[in-house]
Design an enzyme around this catalytic site. Structure first.
Site, mmCIF file in Angstrom:
data_model
loop_
_atom_site.group_PDB
_atom_site.id
_atom_site.type_symbol
_atom_site.label_atom_id
_atom_site.label_comp_id
_atom_site.label_asym_id
_atom_site.label_seq_id
_atom_site.Cartn_x
_atom_site.Cartn_y
_atom_site.Cartn_z
ATOM 1 N N ILE A 144 -16.825 -16.575 -14.576
ATOM 2 C CA ILE A 144 -16.314 -17.933 -14.746
ATOM 3 C C ILE A 144 -16.364 -18.679 -13.415
ATOM 4 O O ILE A 144 -15.820 -18.221 -12.412
ATOM 5 C CB ILE A 144 -14.867 -17.926 -15.286
ATOM 6 N N LYS A 145 -17.010 -19.826 -13.428
ATOM 7 C CA LYS A 145 -17.113 -20.662 -12.231
ATOM 8 C C LYS A 145 -15.885 -21.568 -12.150
ATOM 9 O O LYS A 145 -15.607 -22.344 -13.072
ATOM 10 C CB LYS A 145 -18.393 -21.492 -12.283
ATOM 11 N N VAL A 146 -15.166 -21.468 -11.041
ATOM 12 C CA VAL A 146 -13.890 -22.183 -10.872
ATOM 13 C C VAL A 146 -13.936 -23.023 -9.604
ATOM 14 O O VAL A 146 -14.377 -22.545 -8.554
ATOM 15 C CB VAL A 146 -12.720 -21.177 -10.789
#
Length: 345
Positions: A115-117
């Site tokens: 997941i890109k945060v």
């Protein structure tokens, strides 16, 4: 030596603009209608999210999942950038993306999802929580060493330093130094986080980063790299990591693919690993030990340090990137609303 791209990781989008543009392609007309209908069917199970956002997430995953059998690495999916300053919403969004991924493909291995945060304080606290839940993360929209340190403490698998300011067609100050410093810091302090740089404006900038742990590049840049044929020593001379790369060449490393950017998303967004060095020290950087820093439990300390980074430019570039992503999030949601057949006619 031929520079040969190889498929490793695949990302749903490099920019929210890429996702929006891809969804506008007429060949995805049926996908839009299908995911909009599906969003209406399952909306009752997702009370905290509106139809448009749910449909957009289904569309993004429906673009990414079919490509997964063609690669060996991870599938990277970004959370809603409008949640960049809310830890609870980022955590919830990440969990929902994982659930939707398995809903669309029940046999999909969730360990492949990263997941890109956004690299905000709230985003990195979310990554800390997500790690405890067994969800892998990447810190995106990163422009400073302070963010890199916080991301490592939060347990991110990768960071993605943006080499250039996203709103500029030409950035007079690409952050080559931050990429090198982050990689040096991680290796000196035995951090498991790896550097996956991105947002180069041309192939020359990618070659200058030969030796970085990994790189994200669009397909047109990969095609240009594939057409190149340069000796490893010449590539090493261009690189900001040239000290160690030159040493490798001297020691008889003739594989030469120091700038080999890997990955190949047919939709034009790619990620990859370099086969160059992993020591991360430039000719112009001190070889001394970097001070061990800590921000994870001190919000005010991080905010002050981040505000001062690069005389405030790092904070400004991060905000600009998130604003740009947010604009395209809104556009993509509007597109899904236009494909909601229950509202048409």
């Amino acid at each position: 030596m031929k520079i040969s791209p190889q498929v490793v990781d695949e990302t749903d989008i490099r920019l929210k603009a890429d996702a929006y543009t891809e969804l506008l392609n007429p060949r995805h007309a049926d996908l839009l209608k299908k995911t909009a209908a599906l969003a209406n069917e399952i909306k009752a199970h997702y009370h905290s999210v509106n139809f448009e956002e749910l449909a957009m997430e289904l569309s993004m995953l429906s673009l990414a999942i079919p490509i997964s059998p063609k690669i060996t690495g991870a599938i990277l999916v970004m959370v809603n950038p409008l949640y960049s300053y809310s830890t609870p919403k980022i955590v919830e969004n990440a969990q929902r993306l994982c659930r939707l991924c398995q809903f669309l493909e029940p046999n999909f291995d969730l360990s492949r999802i990263i997941i890109k945060v956004p690299s905000t304080w709230e985003g990195m606290q979310a990554c800390r929580k997500l790690k405890s839940l067994g969800i892998k993360t990447l810190a995106t929209t990163l422009f400073s060493l302070e963010q890199a340190v916080l991301a490592a403490e939060a347990g991110c698998i990768y960071i993605s330093p943006f080499l250039n300011e996203l709103k500029a067609t030409f950035d007079p100050s690409p952050i080559f130094d931050i990429v090198v410093q982050a990689q040096r810091y991680y290796e000196q302090h035995s951090c498991s986080t790896r550097v996956k740089a991105c947002a180069a404006v041309n192939v020359e900038q990618i070659l200058k980063l030969a030796g970085v742990h990994a790189f994200t590049a669009p397909a047109d840049q990969l095609r240009e790299l594939s057409a190149m044929d340069e000796p490893a020593a010449k590539v090493a001379q261009r690189s900001v990591f040239r000290t160690e790369m030159a040493a490798e060449h001297t020691n008889g490393d003739t594989n030469g693919d120091a700038a080999a950017i890997t990955n190949g998303d047919a939709n034009g967004v790619t990620n990859g690993n370099t086969n160059g060095n992993t020591n991360g020290v430039t000719d112009g950087a001190s070889k001394g030990t970097m001070e061990k820093l800590s921000f994870i439990d001190d919000e005010s300390k991080f905010r002050l340090a981040f505000a001062r980074a690069d005389e405030g430019r790092a904070q400004l570039k991060t905000a600009q990137a998130l604003n740009l992503f947010g604009e395209y999030q809104v556009k993509a949601e509007a597109l899904m609303r236009d494909n909601d057949m229950t509202k048409i006619g």
